[in-house]
Every structure is written in structure tokens, then in C-alpha cells.
Design a protein around this motif. Structure first.
Motif, PDB file in Angstrom:
ATOM      1  N   MET A 231       3.730  24.686  -8.807  1.00 13.17           N
ATOM      2  CA  MET A 231       3.543  25.560  -7.653  1.00 13.17           C
ATOM      3  C   MET A 231       2.107  25.505  -7.153  1.00 13.17           C
ATOM      4  SD  MET A 231       6.074  26.941  -6.385  1.00 13.17           S
ATOM      5  CE  MET A 231       7.103  28.336  -6.182  1.00 13.17           C
ATOM      6  N   GLY A 232       1.157  25.238  -8.057  1.00 16.15           N
ATOM      7  CA  GLY A 232      -0.240  25.146  -7.660  1.00 16.15           C
ATOM      8  C   GLY A 232      -0.441  24.026  -6.648  1.00 16.15           C
ATOM      9  N   LEU A 233       0.164  22.890  -6.944  1.00 16.48           N
ATOM     10  CA  LEU A 233       0.073  21.746  -6.053  1.00 16.48           C
ATOM     11  C   LEU A 233       0.692  22.082  -4.705  1.00 16.48           C
ATOM     12  CD1 LEU A 233      -1.138  19.041  -6.718  1.00 16.48           C
ATOM     13  CD2 LEU A 233       1.130  18.173  -7.195  1.00 16.48           C
ATOM     14  N   ALA A 235       0.903  25.039  -3.320  1.00 14.82           N
ATOM     15  CA  ALA A 235       0.011  25.954  -2.595  1.00 14.82           C
ATOM     16  C   ALA A 235      -1.102  25.176  -1.899  1.00 14.82           C
ATOM     17  CB  ALA A 235      -0.578  26.977  -3.554  1.00 14.82           C
ATOM     18  N   GLN A 236      -1.560  24.101  -2.546  1.00 15.08           N
ATOM     19  CA  GLN A 236      -2.665  23.340  -1.979  1.00 15.08           C
ATOM     20  C   GLN A 236      -2.220  22.428  -0.851  1.00 15.08           C
ATOM     21  OE1 GLN A 236      -5.774  23.776  -2.872  1.00 15.08           O
ATOM     22  NE2 GLN A 236      -5.330  25.102  -4.593  1.00 15.08           N
ATOM     23  N   PHE A 237      -0.975  22.006  -0.843  1.00 14.90           N
ATOM     24  CA  PHE A 237      -0.593  20.861  -0.021  1.00 14.90           C
ATOM     25  C   PHE A 237       0.396  21.164   1.102  1.00 14.90           C
ATOM     26  CE2 PHE A 237       1.826  16.891   0.655  1.00 14.90           C
ATOM     27  CZ  PHE A 237       0.784  16.056   1.005  1.00 14.90           C
TER      28      PHE A 237
ATOM     29  N   PRO B 259      -5.292  22.569  -8.964  1.00 13.60           N
ATOM     30  CA  PRO B 259      -4.493  23.112  -7.872  1.00 13.60           C
ATOM     31  C   PRO B 259      -4.112  24.550  -8.185  1.00 13.60           C
ATOM     32  CG  PRO B 259      -3.181  21.585  -9.178  1.00 13.60           C
ATOM     33  CD  PRO B 259      -4.527  21.660  -9.818  1.00 13.60           C
ATOM     34  N   TRP B 260      -4.928  25.497  -7.819  1.00 12.80           N
ATOM     35  CA  TRP B 260      -4.650  26.898  -8.116  1.00 12.80           C
ATOM     36  C   TRP B 260      -3.445  27.352  -7.311  1.00 12.80           C
ATOM     37  CZ3 TRP B 260      -7.083  28.775 -12.167  1.00 12.80           C
ATOM     38  CH2 TRP B 260      -8.326  28.242 -12.503  1.00 12.80           C
ATOM     39  N   PRO B 261      -2.534  28.067  -7.912  1.00 14.74           N
ATOM     40  CA  PRO B 261      -1.393  28.572  -7.154  1.00 14.74           C
ATOM     41  C   PRO B 261      -1.812  29.788  -6.333  1.00 14.74           C
ATOM     42  CG  PRO B 261      -1.194  29.192  -9.455  1.00 14.74           C
ATOM     43  CD  PRO B 261      -2.453  28.387  -9.342  1.00 14.74           C
ATOM     44  N   ASP B 262      -2.795  29.609  -5.503  1.00 17.13           N
ATOM     45  CA  ASP B 262      -3.411  30.727  -4.807  1.00 17.13           C
ATOM     46  C   ASP B 262      -3.883  30.202  -3.461  1.00 17.13           C
ATOM     47  OD1 ASP B 262      -4.935  32.764  -3.881  1.00 17.13           O
ATOM     48  OD2 ASP B 262      -6.204  32.943  -5.646  1.00 17.13           O
ATOM     49  N   LEU B 263      -3.301  30.748  -2.387  1.00 16.86           N
ATOM     50  CA  LEU B 263      -3.582  30.194  -1.064  1.00 16.86           C
ATOM     51  C   LEU B 263      -4.995  30.457  -0.603  1.00 16.86           C
ATOM     52  CD1 LEU B 263      -0.214  31.157   0.547  1.00 16.86           C
ATOM     53  CD2 LEU B 263      -1.000  28.858   0.056  1.00 16.86           C
ATOM     54  N   LYS B 266      -8.311  27.191  -1.875  1.00 17.23           N
ATOM     55  CA  LYS B 266      -7.931  25.814  -1.594  1.00 17.23           C
ATOM     56  C   LYS B 266      -8.910  24.866  -2.263  1.00 17.23           C
ATOM     57  CE  LYS B 266      -4.436  26.013   1.435  1.00 17.23           C
ATOM     58  NZ  LYS B 266      -3.238  25.225   1.450  1.00 17.23           N
ATOM     59  N   TRP B 267      -8.445  23.637  -2.417  1.00 20.34           N
ATOM     60  CA  TRP B 267      -9.325  22.617  -2.974  1.00 20.34           C
ATOM     61  C   TRP B 267     -10.624  22.578  -2.214  1.00 20.34           C
ATOM     62  CZ3 TRP B 267      -4.814  18.753  -3.552  1.00 20.34           C
ATOM     63  CH2 TRP B 267      -4.402  18.713  -4.898  1.00 20.34           C
TER      64      TRP B 267
END
Lengths: 337, 336
Positions: A231-233, A235-237, B259-263, B266-267
Motif C-alpha cells: 500500500m505504501g507504493l 500511496a506514492q504512485f 514508500p510510506w503509506p501516507d499521502l 511523498k518521496w
């Protein structure tokens, strides 16, 4: 490309030209095993506009990869597409002949399979394999055009064109994965399906590969389906997330709303199971196990693990409907706005 | 009493064949102590090729160090006699990455549990064997009647990995070396496996060396962390401090790439400098030189560890105003 009549009708009808780049209608895939019939995909519906990025998440065995294979028409026996349509850029690919389908792959819809980097032939140079892919799926290119496309594709994934003369063992895992993306975009497809493109890579390389995919998508303006369970990926993408469970879609929502307020109980459990920086050492696993597809419970397939299940959930399969604007959910207890 | 495991200036070099002189240093001069009296969970983090798995193999006695020594209760593990070797094998257990590869598909999963019972003569009756197996499975939150008698392909990846943890628990070890135990398991099942590892640490007093590239899970289970890059320690200390306030450019890159699951997180925009394999590597000096945005002339000399606080040190010249700490004293930095 010689189009079959049905696709002609679709292409010549202006109302279809306004439609999304990818439409999946009521897609059904069944595996005919010795133990009985297994519904691996049970009436999946979704739409994707060009330039959109969608994430497809679910546990192992939930049908994510079957979904990708079905969209590529690559389901092998004993599996079969039993019904439904997959329309890519106005062409119903489930109605194409085998020959036309081969030309549609890579030029309309391309697929970066799981562990793609291990699929590169170790005894052929990268360039030779890219040329192979182009010749197999499009016959009309001259050799200068092929060379030009190969260089272009390698540059867009941030590799030097000289990589074409290298062998796979000379490349690192992240570079190999980028080569696979380069192969995937050789014929400028309208839709790219990437099945866990970074599952074997560490975080830094993962970020590089995902950022590459992002730039490539912006250049081509294509739609991307990212399959995974991280899910982290997502959220980022991605822009929107589809949650899959036992071959059915449970929820499809824009990513911001999915994370802020998941509607389906399974989506809620998935979001809750994520590690959180603020609450150190607090874990919420999802109790129970996903049922085997051969012995799917009647009604909603999630009801044995669902905290709010009622008697009706054991009998009636909830419809996958738009409950709030842009949010599709398959649950009896999510109210329609 | 001597600590259960002690690494003293351990290095491991792999040479490339008979003729070639070129060699790769997988682990460079690491000293580390694991004490049985204070059970802890220690994370070793780093990307592929950082030497994490080499460290696991050395601790399990599968590889011999190229230089330096590893001690088990004060005895060199390469020179243990038969009875010490048996107790070493029992005290130091492993949980590996791939929950599929460790099972023999022709046997029911019981096989994985009965073999160690026989080898270490833990039970002399069938009833005792059964009760030991049930006890170990309960310890990781599985019910014996759900899993015993089944074949590996009938169980999920998460269940299989928990059986591996149960196998390690069965032998009542002092240390478990867990090499990427959750990287091949579905994200939704990771929590249960990590929870059982933590339970082993708390309830059974087992020290765990958690080897991973996933800093999010490490953050949730571990007390301390060592960040490796190409065999060298980049940063070490208390996990909370290091993750929330990383000081080495490499640790920052790692944490920035999660990749944090947090909007809202972001990277970072920070460009990843130089591509792996294209970045030049210094023969001496900082291994991160080729990719480091702060690389300076003096980085061509190997940087020592600088102690930033009681429980944090980084091997980087940007912190050279701080006191140096010898690499032998790495363990002092790690809270238990």
C-alpha cells in the motif's frame, strides 16, 4: 493492421472515441481444474482514462495476476475467459483474431510480468532481445527505425543507449528492471500493466524504478495499472486504487479517499494493517485467511472475516456499485449517497 | 559470563575464482556483541550487496570469517568440539527469507518440526513429541490441528513462515537470526509474523537479529539498528533516533526512499545521485563516495565513526566535530 468488423464499428462510431482508454466489462475467467470449476475473476468492471495510474491490490491468490493475464489474453488452459469484454483504445481485444491480438500486444497494451528481470535471456545482448520484441509484434519497421526506437526507449528509462550492446549479467537488478520497462514501451502502448515491478528490489532501487515508470508514463501519456500488495507504493504512485479479493473487486476509489476513509471493511482492514510511524509497535493483522477459490463461501466472499457481517451477507453477493461519486464499493452496508 | 555471541574485527572477502586477484569485501571489520542476559531485537539494514546476509551466514557458522574471530560463550566457533557445536547449533537458530524453499514438498509440514526433535533428542515418546510441537505452534499463534498433517502447498506463505518461527522456538534458542523473514510474505500477513517474533523476544527472552532492507518493519520491532553499506557500518544506534533523525547521507537516502503509506509524505524531491553499478567506488575511503551528495576531498580517507549522542553514531566526515568512537565499541551504541 486489418481490423475485424466489430472493432471497425467501435472505431467508426464517434461516441466510442470519447470513451476511456481501457474499459473492462464484466470480465470472467474460469479455471477448469480436476477439483472443479474455479472462478478466478468474477465479473470485474473498471474504466481507466489515458494518463491515469491505477493500483490493483490484494492478497496472494486474489486474482490480480489473472486479471493482468486476462487483459493480455494470455490465460492458458485449463483457464479460459468465459465472458466480458476488454476494450483498449476503442478496440475490443477479446474479439480480435490470434494474429491481430499478437500485434495488439506491446503496441496497444503491454505487460511487464512479475520478476520480469529474470526473464531476460542471459546469452543474448539486450539490444537483440529488444529487436526481437519489436519484430514479433510489429512487422513494418525498417532496421534503422528499430535501432532508433531501441535507443529512444533506453534513454527514456534513464539508461545509456550503449546498454543495448551489453549482456544481462553486466547489469544490476534495478537496471534489468528498467530494461524490461524499456521493452514494454517500445511500441508506445496505450496501456501498461506492471505486475509487482519492484518486488525483489531494495527501497532505493525501487524508488528509481517507480520514478522511471512515472516519467515514461508522462512521456507516452498512457494509462498504467500497477499490481502489488504494498500500500505504501500505491500511496506514492497511483491516482486510484482497486482492492481485489477472491477474484472480485471490493472497492475502487481515488487514492486520497481510499487512505483517508476506506469504505469496504476489507479495505479498512488493509489500511489498518499498515505500519505507522506514529504508533510504534502497534500491529493490526487481518484475522483469518482468504478462502480457497474452490470453496468460496456463498454471498459476500469476505463475510467469514468481516467484523460487521450480518445474515444477509451470507446469502446475497453485494453488487459493485458507485456509492459515492467516483467510489465503487461492493458491500451491503455502505450507504449510497 | 562471556556473551553468547561476539564478533571481533570480523571481515569476509569473496575472491573471484582462482586466477583473478579481484575480490569483494562483503563485510569489513565488524565487532559486535550479543549478550544473553539482556535479550534485544537488533536490526541490520542495508540494500542488496551491503553484507547483511554474509553477516547472518557468519553468525550461523555457515561461513568462516576471512579475518577476525567469532566467539560463542568465549570459544571460537570455528574450533568448537562436538558437544559445544551441538549446543551452538541449538542456541543459535535461523529463520530464512523464503517460506517456500525451506519445506520439502513431499513431506507434511510436521517433518520440519520432528527432525529437530529427533536430532536434539528433545522427546522420547510420540506423545511428548506431539506436545512439544503443539506448544511451539501455540507460541506463534497457530493451532496444531490447523497445520499438522498438511502439506506445504496447502498452507499460505504467512502460515509457513510462522511454522519456521515455531521450529526455531521449539529448540528454546538464545538467539534467532532472521534474514528478511517477511519480505516474501503478503503485506497484510507481515504484522502477524513480526508480532510472533516480538513475542519470542519478550516472553522467551530470545535475542533477535532482524536482517532487512525494510526500515518500516524494523522500526516497529527493533530496539537498535546498524546500517550497512558495502560491508561497512554507516550509522548505528537507537532505532527511534536513527529513523526519525538520520545523520548519515546514506541512511537519509534509505529513509527518504521508503514508500510510506501516507499521502502527506511523498518521496522526496532529492535526486538519487548516480546509478548503482555506474557509480565509481573508492578502493580506500568512504564506500558511499560515488553516490554521496556531500562528497569531499577528505572522504577519500576512510571515515571513522563519530559519536553524535549516547545512542547514535555515523561514519561520515560531515560530523567530524564530534568525538570519534572506535569500531570495536559499536555495541556500546546499541540500546537493549
Amino acid at each position: 493492421m486489418k481490423l475485424p468488423t466489430r472493432a471497425h464499428v467501435v472505431l467508426n462510431n464517434p461516441q466510442f472515441l470519447m470513451t476511456p482508454v481501457l474499459q473492462v466489462n464484466n470480465l470472467q475467467v474460469t479455471y477448469y481444474t480436476e477439483g472443479g470449476r474455479v472462478r478466478a475473476l468474477d465479473g470485474v468492471n473498471l474504466e481507466l482514462d489515458s494518463g491515469e495510474k491505477m493500483g490493483l491490490v490484494g492478497e496472494s491468490g486474489s486474482g490480480k495476476s489473472t486479471m493482468a493475464l486476462a487483459m493480455m489474453r494470455m490465460i492458458k488452459s485449463p483457464g479460459r475467459i468465459d465472458g466480458g469484454r476488454v476494450v483498449v483504445d476503442g478496440v475490443d481485444i477479446t474479439a480480435l483474431s490470434e494474429n491481430d491480438m499478437r500485434e495488439a500486444r506491446l503496441s496497444r497494451i503491454s505487460y511487464i510480468p512479475q520478476g520480469a528481470m529474470n526473464s531476460i535471456n542471459p546469452v543474448l545482448r539486450i539490444g537483440a532481445q529488444m529487436k526481437d520484441a519489436m519484430q514479433a509484434h510489429a512487422k513494418h519497421f525498417s532496421s534503422t527505425e528499430i535501432q532508433h526506437r531501441i535507443d529512444e526507449a533506453l534513454v527514456s528509462v534513464d539508461l545509456r543507449p550503449t546498454v543495448a550492446r551489453m549482456y544481462p549479467h553486466e547489469l544490476s537488478g534495478g537496471m534489468k528492471q528498467r530494461v524490461c520497462i524499456a521493452i514494454g514501451i517500445l511500441l508506445k502502448p496505450k496501456v501498461i500493466i506492471a505486475d509487482e515491478p519492484t518486488s525483489a528490489l531494495d527501497v532505493v532501487t525501487q524508488r528509481q524504478v517507480m520514478q522511471t515508470l512515472d516519467t515514461v508514463q508522462a512521456q507516452l501519456g498512457c494509462a498504467i495499472i500497477l499490481i502489488g500488495h504494498d500500500m505504501g507504493l500505491m500511496a506514492q504512485f497511483v491516482d486510484k486504487v482497486a482492492v481485489m479479493y477472491t477474484g472480485r473487486l471490493m472497492e475502487l476509489s481515488p487514492v486520497s479517499e481510499m487512505f483517508a476513509k476506506p469504505l469496504h471493511p476489507y479495505a479498512q482492514a488493509l489500511i489498518n494493517s499498515l505500519p505507522d510511524l506514529k504508533k510504534r509497535g502497534v500491529f493490526h493483522g487481518i484475522p483469518g485467511l482468504a478462502p480457497a477459490l474452490l470453496r468460496l463461501p456463498p454471498g459476500c466472499s469476505f463475510h467469514p472475516r468481516c467484523p460487521i457481517a450480518q445474515d444477509s451477507c451470507k446469502q446475497i453477493v453485494p453488487a459493485f456499485e458507485e456509492k459515492l461519486p467516483g467510489r465503487f464499493v461492493a458491500c451491503h452496508f455502505v450507504e449510497k449517497a | 559470563m562471556a556473551p553468547i555471541l561476539e564478533l571481533r574485527n570480523v571481515s569476509k572477502t569473496y575472491s573471484r575464482g582462482l586466477i583473478s586477484r579481484a575480490s569483494t569485501t562483503a563485510l569489513d571489520n565488524l565487532s559486535l556483541t550479543l549478550d544473553a542476559s539482556t535479550p534485544t531485537i537488533m536490526t541490520v539494514a542495508g540494500e542488496s550487496g551491503s553484507g547483511k546476509t554474509t553477516l547472518a551466514m557468519l553468525l550461523l557458522g555457515f561461513l568462516e570469517p576471512s579475518s577476525g574471530q567469532i566467539f560463542y560463550y568465549g570459544k571460537d566457533i570455528t574450533k568448537l568440539d562436538a558437544s559445544d557445536r551441538t549446543s551452538f547449533r541449538r542456541d543459535v537458530q535461523a529463520v530464512f527469507q523464503d517460506p517456500f524453499a525451506v519445506f520439502n514438498p513431499f513431506y507434511p509440514v510436521d517433518h520440519l518440526l520432528t527432525v529437530p526433535i529427533q536430532k536434539f533428542k528433545l522427546a522420547n515418546t510420540a506423545a511428548k513429541t506431539r506436545s512439544l510441537m503443539e506448544e511451539a505452534l501455540n507460541g506463534v499463534g497457530l493451532r496444531a490441528e490447523d497445520v499438522l498433517g498438511r502439506f506445504p502447498h496447502q498452507l499460505s506463505g504467512g502460515q509457513r513462515q510462522r511454522i519456521n518461527v515455531a521450529r526455531a522456538l521449539l529448540l528454546k534458542p538464545k538467539v534467532i537470526v532472521a534474514d528478511e523473514p517477511v519480505s516474501m510474505v503478503d503485506a497484510s500477513l507481515r504484522a502477524t509474523i513480526l508480532e510472533s517474533l516480538r513475542k519470542l523476544n519478550r516472553e522467551f527472552g530470545i535475542s533477535i537479529l532482524y536482517i532487512t532492507h525494510d526500515l518500516t518493519t524494523a522500526f516497529h520491532v527493533a530496539n537498535s539498528i546498524i546500517v550497512l553499506y558495502r560491508g561497512q557500518v554507516m550509522e548505528a544506534g537507537d532505532i527511534d533516533t536513527v529513523i526519525k533523525n538520520p545523520q548519515h547521507p546514506y541512511t537519509r537516502l534509505l529513509i527518504d526512499s521508503i514508500p510510506w503509506p501516507d499521502l502527506s509524505r511523498k518521496w522526496g524531491d532529492s535526486e538519487i545521485k548516480a546509478r548503482e553499478a555506474e557509480a565509481g567506488e573508492l578502493l580506500t575511503g568512504c564506500k558511499f563516495y560515488g553516490r554521496c551528495p556531500f562528497a569531499m576531498e577528505k572522504c577519500k580517507q576512510p571515515p571513522p565513526l563519530f559519536r553524535l549522542s549516547e545512542h547514535q553514531a555515523a561514519s561520515c566526515y560531515i560530523h567530524d566535530q564530534h568525538e570519534r568512537i572506535s569500531t570495536d565499541k559499536l555495541t556500546e551504541l546499541l540500546p537493549t
